[in-house]
Design a protein around this motif. Structure first.
Motif, short mmCIF file in Angstrom:
data_model
loop_
_atom_site.label_atom_id
_atom_site.label_comp_id
_atom_site.label_asym_id
_atom_site.label_seq_id
_atom_site.Cartn_x
_atom_site.Cartn_y
_atom_site.Cartn_z
N ARG A 87 0.83 -1.21 0.00
CA ARG A 87 0.00 0.00 0.00
C ARG A 87 0.86 1.26 0.00
O ARG A 87 0.67 2.16 -0.79
N GLN A 88 1.82 1.33 0.93
CA GLN A 88 2.71 2.50 1.00
C GLN A 88 3.86 2.19 1.94
O GLN A 88 3.64 1.97 3.13
N CYS A 89 5.06 2.22 1.43
CA CYS A 89 6.23 1.86 2.23
C CYS A 89 6.69 3.00 3.12
O CYS A 89 7.07 2.78 4.27
N THR A 90 6.69 4.24 2.59
CA THR A 90 7.23 5.33 3.40
C THR A 90 6.70 6.68 2.94
O THR A 90 6.26 6.83 1.80
N ILE A 91 6.71 7.60 3.87
CA ILE A 91 6.41 9.01 3.62
C ILE A 91 7.05 9.80 4.76
O ILE A 91 7.23 9.27 5.86
N ALA A 92 7.43 11.03 4.50
CA ALA A 92 8.16 11.81 5.50
C ALA A 92 7.31 12.09 6.74
O ALA A 92 6.07 12.16 6.67
N PRO A 93 7.95 12.29 7.89
CA PRO A 93 7.21 12.56 9.13
C PRO A 93 6.37 13.84 9.09
O PRO A 93 5.45 13.99 9.89
N PHE A 119 5.06 10.61 20.28
CA PHE A 119 6.21 10.98 19.47
C PHE A 119 6.91 9.68 19.10
O PHE A 119 7.39 8.96 19.98
N PHE A 120 6.97 9.38 17.81
CA PHE A 120 7.53 8.10 17.37
C PHE A 120 9.04 8.19 17.16
O PHE A 120 9.58 9.20 16.70
N THR A 121 9.71 7.09 17.50
CA THR A 121 11.15 6.95 17.31
C THR A 121 11.41 5.62 16.61
O THR A 121 10.47 4.89 16.25
N ASN A 122 12.68 5.29 16.46
CA ASN A 122 13.04 4.01 15.82
C ASN A 122 13.29 2.90 16.84
O ASN A 122 13.47 1.75 16.44
N PRO A 294 11.65 -1.81 12.95
CA PRO A 294 12.09 -0.94 14.05
C PRO A 294 11.06 0.14 14.38
O PRO A 294 10.60 0.87 13.50
N LEU A 295 10.69 0.24 15.66
CA LEU A 295 9.72 1.24 16.10
C LEU A 295 9.82 1.43 17.61
O LEU A 295 9.98 0.47 18.37
N GLY A 296 9.71 2.67 18.04
CA GLY A 296 9.61 3.02 19.46
C GLY A 296 8.88 4.33 19.56
O GLY A 296 8.38 4.87 18.56
N GLY A 297 8.82 4.86 20.77
CA GLY A 297 8.17 6.15 20.91
C GLY A 297 7.96 6.56 22.35
O GLY A 297 8.30 5.84 23.29
N VAL A 298 7.40 7.76 22.50
CA VAL A 298 7.07 8.32 23.79
C VAL A 298 5.58 8.67 23.78
O VAL A 298 5.11 9.38 22.88
N VAL A 299 4.85 8.13 24.75
CA VAL A 299 3.47 8.55 24.94
C VAL A 299 3.50 9.76 25.86
O VAL A 299 4.07 9.71 26.95
N VAL A 300 2.91 10.85 25.40
CA VAL A 300 3.07 12.15 26.05
C VAL A 300 1.76 12.59 26.68
O VAL A 300 0.71 12.56 26.02
N SER A 301 1.82 13.01 27.94
CA SER A 301 0.61 13.48 28.62
C SER A 301 0.12 14.77 27.99
O SER A 301 0.88 15.51 27.34
N SER A 320 10.82 8.87 11.88
CA SER A 320 9.85 9.00 12.97
C SER A 320 8.45 8.66 12.46
O SER A 320 7.96 9.28 11.51
N GLY A 321 7.83 7.67 13.07
CA GLY A 321 6.49 7.27 12.63
C GLY A 321 6.50 6.67 11.24
O GLY A 321 5.57 6.88 10.46
N HIS A 322 7.52 5.90 10.93
CA HIS A 322 7.62 5.27 9.61
C HIS A 322 6.33 4.50 9.31
O HIS A 322 5.88 3.69 10.12
#
Length: 458
Positions: A87-93, A119-122, A294-301, A320-322
């Motif tokens: 469907r879609q491999c990538t697009i900029a954050p 906030f998404f990270t790798n 690869p994916l990580g992130g911060v859940v922000v209040s 970010s948010g790949h």
């Protein structure tokens, strides 16, 4: 739950030799003296198993790096990633992407009360790094407190927040990082005689550290909700509530590092749910999509997120948010719910892992303590049953670490791949591991521990 198909394993030693040769010549491995390691070439994996090019299968009691929560090559999950790639491999954050938006919404909906954005990270290290940056910008303060028994990643800031010896090689680092002792009833740094006393003394110690470091200079306290690599240390009841109280009293943000213990590992979406507490920032990675992408992130209040409504957040990542990674997280969360994986984790902990490890502790003098929850357990191994002297010394290597090396060899030679750290062996299989597979792995561990028992002196 989905049935995993483990294919007939066909040996291909020539291909394995090529993989090993290229690895030796061109790959620089982390945390290793390159000349002293010989990484095992892996040919494939499925469910709770992986195998090498010689055709030897291993029951994965490590979940690789405690991240393959959904199991290897989950068929529905692989299909979802393939569909997302088509469907879609990538697009900029900087664009709004359907997979990214949906993943963020679903994570916030499952997060503790008060969370608003992601906030998404790798990966996990970048998550911790950005959480600390957010805390400093939000509070206008610079100090970050974290425990000695911790690992928060290997980027510039996260390695300074790390308390264990992997930090040493990166020192001197940036200013403002302060370490303190967290609760550990089995090896109490506070000479406590009960879990309740350990909780009380640990909180008083933290209050004292906050006092002498100047509360007005402290941006955040970073805690692994359940300490992972450094012992599977479960916080005593009341400890996290006490940390929340200290933070609220002094305007300090609480960052919960759930990179390892979140997304099913402890039988909940987030481990803090077991204690009904809400941090200000939550770091995640690993189990959010089991490391397939690869994916990580911060859940922000909501409170912290509002800081950046009118001022830019000075941080970002190309990936970010790949979209492919976020699509995999969406698929993983849906599979977890559709297949009842959280319920399976709780059931296996109560009916298989917990009872069997209690029996193993009773049987083997080298097991000082078996502790854990969900699919997150550790055996604290001892040389002296009275003093709790560790089976191997702190940060042991070479000859001093030989008893643990022998134990690992006893496990792998029987077809089970364990995770160890210092004097502990961890029981952290995929969250989808069946009861029969758990019993098989625990039978192997039971037999292998005879090797550790031989080193017990009293």
């Amino acid at each position: 739950m989905s049935e995993f198909t483990v294919p007939d394993v066909r040996p291909d030693p020539e291909r394995g030799a090529r993989v090993a040769a290229d690895d030796r010549a061109h790959v620089l491995h982390s945390w290793s003296a390159q000349a002293k390691i010989s990484p095992l070439p892996i040919a494939g994996a499925s469910g709770s198993w992986f195998w090498d090019y010689e055709g030897t299968r291993y029951l994965d009691f490590s979940s690789q790096l405690v991240n393959v929560n959904i199991g290897h090559q989950h068929p529905r999950y692989v299909a979802a990633i393939q569909e997302a790639a088509a469907r879609q491999c990538t697009i900029a954050p900087s664009f709004a992407d359907e997979s990214r938006s949906e993943a963020a919404r679903m994570i916030v909906e499952r997060a503790p009360e008060g969370m608003a954005k992601v906030f998404f990270t790798n990966g996990g290290a970048e998550a911790t790094e950005n959480a600390m940056r957010m805390a400093r910008l939000h509070t206008g303060r610079h100090k970050v407190l974290s425990t000695y028994r911790s690992y928060h990643g290997a980027t510039a800031g996260s390695i300074q927040a790390t308390g264990e010896p992997r930090r040493w090689g990166s020192e001197p680092g940036g200013a403002g990082f302060v370490h303190f002792w967290g609760p550990y009833p089995f090896r109490s740094p506070f000479h406590s005689t009960s879990v309740e006393e350990e909780c009380e003394r640990a909180l008083q110690h933290l209050r004292d550290v906050v006092m002498v470091e100047n509360p007005a200079s402290i941006a955040a306290i970073v805690l692994e909700t359940v300490v992972g690599t450094n012992g599977v240390l479960i916080p005593p009841d009341g400890y996290l509530a006490g940390v929340r109280e200290i933070c609220d009293e002094h305007g300090i943000l609480w960052i919960a590092d759930e990179v390892m213990c979140g997304f099913g590992r402890c039988g909940e979406w987030f481990a803090v749910d077991r204690w009904g507490q809400a941090p200000d920032l939550v770091c995640f990675a690993k189990g959010v999509n089991s490391g397939y992408v690869p994916l990580g992130g911060v859940v922000v209040s909501a409170q912290v997120a509002a800081t950046f409504d009118e001022r830019p957040y000075p941080g970002g990542l190309t990936y970010s948010g790949h979209p492919l990674a976020c699509a995999s997280a969406v698929a993983s969360m849906r599979i977890f719910e559709d297949e009842g994986i959280l319920e399976h984790v709780r059931k296996m902990a109560d009916t298989v892992v917990g009872p069997r490890l209690a029996e193993i502790q009773e049987k083997h003098p080298s097991v000082g303590e078996a502790r854990g929850l969900g699919m997150f357990w550790a055996l604290d191994l001892v040389r002296d049953t009275r003093t709790h002297e560790a089976l191997v010394p702190f940060n042991a290597s070479g000859e001093a670490a030989k008893p643990m090396s022998e134990l690992v060899a006893a496990c792998t030679s029987r077809g089970m791949w364990p995770m160890t750290h210092y004097n502990r062996i961890h029981v952290v299989p995929p969250c989808t591991t069946s009861a029969d597979e758990l019993h098989k792995g625990l039978d192997i561990l039971d037999a292998a521990l005879d090797v550790a028992d031989a080193h017990v002196t009293a």
